[in-house]
Design an enzyme around this catalytic site. Structure first.
Site, PDB file in Angstrom:
ATOM      1  N   LYS A   1       0.829  -1.209   0.000  1.00 48.33           N
ATOM      2  CA  LYS A   1       0.000   0.000   0.000  1.00 48.33           C
ATOM      3  C   LYS A   1       0.865   1.262   0.000  1.00 48.33           C
ATOM      4  CE  LYS A   1      -3.832  -2.137   2.503  1.00 48.33           C
ATOM      5  NZ  LYS A   1      -4.655  -2.584   1.398  1.00 48.33           N
TER       6      LYS A   1
ATOM      7  N   GLU B   1      -4.332   7.172   7.926  1.00 50.20           N
ATOM      8  CA  GLU B   1      -5.183   7.785   6.917  1.00 50.20           C
ATOM      9  C   GLU B   1      -6.385   8.394   7.603  1.00 50.20           C
ATOM     10  OE1 GLU B   1      -4.898   4.999   2.966  1.00 50.20           O
ATOM     11  OE2 GLU B   1      -6.809   5.042   3.981  1.00 50.20           O
TER      12      GLU B   1
ATOM     13  N   ARG C   1      -4.844  -7.686 -11.587  1.00 53.61           N
ATOM     14  CA  ARG C   1      -5.384  -8.947 -12.135  1.00 53.61           C
ATOM     15  C   ARG C   1      -6.833  -8.730 -12.545  1.00 53.61           C
ATOM     16  NH1 ARG C   1      -8.873  -9.513  -7.971  1.00 53.61           N
ATOM     17  NH2 ARG C   1      -8.055  -8.959  -5.937  1.00 53.61           N
TER      18      ARG C   1
ATOM     19  N   HIS D   1     -16.072  -6.446   5.168  1.00 57.41           N
ATOM     20  CA  HIS D   1     -15.211  -5.691   4.261  1.00 57.41           C
ATOM     21  C   HIS D   1     -14.991  -6.400   2.929  1.00 57.41           C
ATOM     22  CE1 HIS D   1     -14.251  -2.562   7.067  1.00 57.41           C
ATOM     23  NE2 HIS D   1     -13.768  -3.419   7.951  1.00 57.41           N
TER      24      HIS D   1
HETATM   25  P1  ADP Z   1      -7.598  -4.343   1.880  1.00 53.71           P
HETATM   26  O1  ADP Z   1      -6.408  -4.412   0.975  1.00 53.71           O
HETATM   27  O2  ADP Z   1      -7.342  -4.952   3.219  1.00 53.71           O
HETATM   28  O3  ADP Z   1      -8.863  -4.818   1.235  1.00 53.71           O
HETATM   29  P2  ADP Z   1      -8.369  -1.579   1.326  1.00 53.71           P
HETATM   30  O4  ADP Z   1      -7.461  -0.437   1.492  1.00 53.71           O
HETATM   31  O5  ADP Z   1      -8.668  -2.023  -0.081  1.00 53.71           O
HETATM   32  O6  ADP Z   1      -7.792  -2.793   2.210  1.00 53.71           O
HETATM   33  O7  ADP Z   1      -9.743  -1.283   2.079  1.00 53.71           O
HETATM   34  C1  ADP Z   1     -10.755  -2.255   2.263  1.00 53.71           C
HETATM   35  C2  ADP Z   1     -12.046  -1.597   2.718  1.00 53.71           C
HETATM   36  O8  ADP Z   1     -11.837  -0.891   3.955  1.00 53.71           O
HETATM   37  C3  ADP Z   1     -12.586  -0.548   1.753  1.00 53.71           C
HETATM   38  O9  ADP Z   1     -13.417  -1.130   0.752  1.00 53.71           O
HETATM   39  C4  ADP Z   1     -13.362   0.355   2.683  1.00 53.71           C
HETATM   40  O10 ADP Z   1     -14.633  -0.234   2.952  1.00 53.71           O
HETATM   41  C5  ADP Z   1     -12.541   0.331   3.976  1.00 53.71           C
HETATM   42  N1  ADP Z   1     -11.569   1.472   4.053  1.00 53.71           N
HETATM   43  C6  ADP Z   1     -10.309   1.508   3.561  1.00 53.71           C
HETATM   44  N2  ADP Z   1      -9.710   2.702   3.782  1.00 53.71           N
HETATM   45  C7  ADP Z   1     -10.618   3.464   4.411  1.00 53.71           C
HETATM   46  C8  ADP Z   1     -10.622   4.821   4.930  1.00 53.71           C
HETATM   47  N3  ADP Z   1      -9.557   5.624   4.826  1.00 53.71           N
HETATM   48  N4  ADP Z   1     -11.753   5.254   5.532  1.00 53.71           N
HETATM   49  C9  ADP Z   1     -12.836   4.456   5.660  1.00 53.71           C
HETATM   50  N5  ADP Z   1     -12.894   3.189   5.221  1.00 53.71           N
HETATM   51  C10 ADP Z   1     -11.817   2.679   4.601  1.00 53.71           C
END
Ligand code: ADP
Length: 483
Positions: A118, A202, A294, A237
């Protein structure tokens, strides 16, 4: 430019079958691989050739990198399609495949590595006009400095593990007093789960929507976006219903997000099909979350509204063909919705279920697509992702698509295994979903398991009760992550 004659599909189930379908249309021969648990799977019988890899656990079958490469050599395979999950985002595997003189249908290993973390992803895209969630883009080493940044951003904030995935490794901090403790917990969790304790912070978006953009990029510098997918209906999630287009996007925002996705792709010299995920807030701001390097589970909704075969494009791009589609040629046609039919019990917090599909009848009809990998009488193996099928519909507008999906769910007959079909009806009937105005908290906020019984007749309730005897749930975790 190399014409691909034979592809090995390093995957199983619905996605292996879906790739085989396109290969047949393109006159490309296919080699399937399978585990002992999948020996009667349709993906095995549909391929021109199939090779047994080993026992059910994926570590002894689908993840055997060297064996896959050896099979390719023996069978004179030109290219590997990794599908999603398993080895699809494994840069070391990708490198080995290329070194063995085989085409990997996907991006370069370098692009995978950049987007695989990330923090490195944020650092790559920040120079390419892709908006980031306010926060840090370096690992936190000094708690005092981190606290200062957090108070500038404003609470609540989110601590994330750089190596995290599948919704794991995230912690919400509501106020400064909790910061230090949560940061220490996040670091030790990240270390034990991912072997890397790098964490960053964040802004926590309180009412987020998850909207992602499909892109296609060739080896000649051309890149297009194939619009968005709205993926905010999630449990744990993880996505369960996806639709395209999103009700919230105006043509202007769509174009901006599309351009931001193209910029993210350019930041790592991306090639092939990829998805840029964004978080979208109440004020219609969007921020880069991550890039999935992907094909996605939910790619069919994009295919149905665009008319493109994304797997065919993946193969053509891998052969070296330039993209012949121009951005201005792409148009959104109607509306598509996908329901993931999981072998999970929505009445018990979506716990995965196992067993035999004693009755399995698919719905049919114009604009109804079922991507699955099972037949009646088959068992769902315990070793893999518990998805039975994806039910996708396409209609002229959102309301017509919702009506068509409801009809298709009612025509879909599954007995013997708990599943998410009636949960789909619940979502499709909910006023919040109907309004198009919903966020990722939809399921925790609105879903009450007892409402599901209203969707079943007395007979259906009896059938469900008869097979929902206590079952042991042993699932191999982490085979699939964040799909
Ligand atoms: P992972 O790689 O674990 O899936 P992501 O960064 O893609 O993590 O985030 C997964 C989910 O978590 C997102 O779809 C959203 O629902 C929530 N999320 C991620 N970042 C934030 C944020 N800054 N604020 C609120 N919810 C978040």
């Amino acid at each position: 430019m190399k014409k691909i004659q034979k592809i090995l599909i390093a995957n199983r189930g619905e996605i292996a079958l879906r790739i085989i379908r396109t290969c047949k249309q393109m006159n490309i021969k296919t080699v399937a691989i399978y585990s002992e648990a999948d020996s009667s799977s349709p993906h095995v019988s549909s391929a021109d050739e199939a090779v047994l890899m080993g026992p059910g656990p994926s570590i002894q079958s689908y993840l055997l990198q060297d064996k896959i490469i050896a099979i390719c050599k023996e069978k004179q395979v030109d290219a590997i399609h990794p599908g999603y999950g398993f080895l699809s985002e494994n840069a070391d595997f990708c490198r080995k495949v290329i070194e063995a003189g085989i085409i990997f249908i996907g991006p370069s290993p370098e692009a995978m590595e950049i987007m695989g973390s990330k923090l490195s992803a944020k650092n790559a895209v920040k120079h390419f006009e892709t908006p980031l969630v306010p926060g840090t883009d370096e690992p936190i080493s000094d708690i005092k400095v981190a606290k200062e940044i957090a108070s500038k951003i404003g609470y609540p904030i989110l601590i994330k593990a750089s190596a995290g995935g599948g919704g794991k490794g995230m912690r919400i901090v509501k106020e400064e007093a909790e910061f230090e403790e949560q940061m220490n917990l996040a670091k030790s969790e990240a270390m034990s789960s991912f072997g890397d304790d790098a964490c960053f912070i964040e802004k926590y978006v309180t009412s987020p929507r998850h909207i992602e953009i499909q892109i296609l990029a060739d080896h000649h510098g051309n890149c297009v976006y194939v619009f968005e997918r709205e993926c905010s209906i999630q449990r744990r999630h993880q996505k369960v219903i996806e639709e395209a287009p999103s009700s919230i996007l105006t043509p202007e925002i769509r174009e901006k997000m599309g351009q931001a996705a193209i910029n993210a792709a350019r930041s790592c010299n991306y090639t092939n099909a990829g998805t840029v995920e964004f978080i979208f807030d109440e004020d219609k701001n969007f921020y880069f979350l991550e890039m999935n390097t992907r094909l996605q589970v939910e790619h069919p909704v994009s295919e149905m509204i665009s008319g493109l075969d994304l797997v065919a494009w993946q193969i053509k791009i891998a052969e070296g063909h330039p993209l012949t589609i121009k951005q201005e040629d792409l148009k959104i046609n109607g509306h598509a919705i996908e329901l993931r039919v999981y072998a999970e019990n929505p009445r018990e917090n979506f716990v995965p279920d196992i067993g035999t599909l004693s009755v399995y009848k698919r719905p049919e009809g114009e604009g109804v697509r079922v991507d699955d990998g099972f037949e009646e009488g088959m068992s769902i193996p315990i070793f893999y992702d518990p998805m039975i099928a994806k039910l996708i519909v396409h209609a002229e507008n959102r309301n017509a698509a919702i009506a068509k999906l409801k009809e298709a769910i009612r025509a879909y007959k599954i007995e013997g295994i708990a599943n998410t079909l009636d949960f789909g009806l619940f979502v499709l009937d909910h006023p919040q979903f109907l309004s198009g105005n919903y966020d990722t908290h939809f399921v925790p906020n609105f879903f009450k398991p007892e409402w599901l019984d209203g969707y079943l007749t007395k007979d259906e309730q009896d059938i469900l009760a008869s097979f929902m005897i206590a079952k042991r749930h042993v699932f191999e975790q982490d085979t699939y992550r964040d799909l």
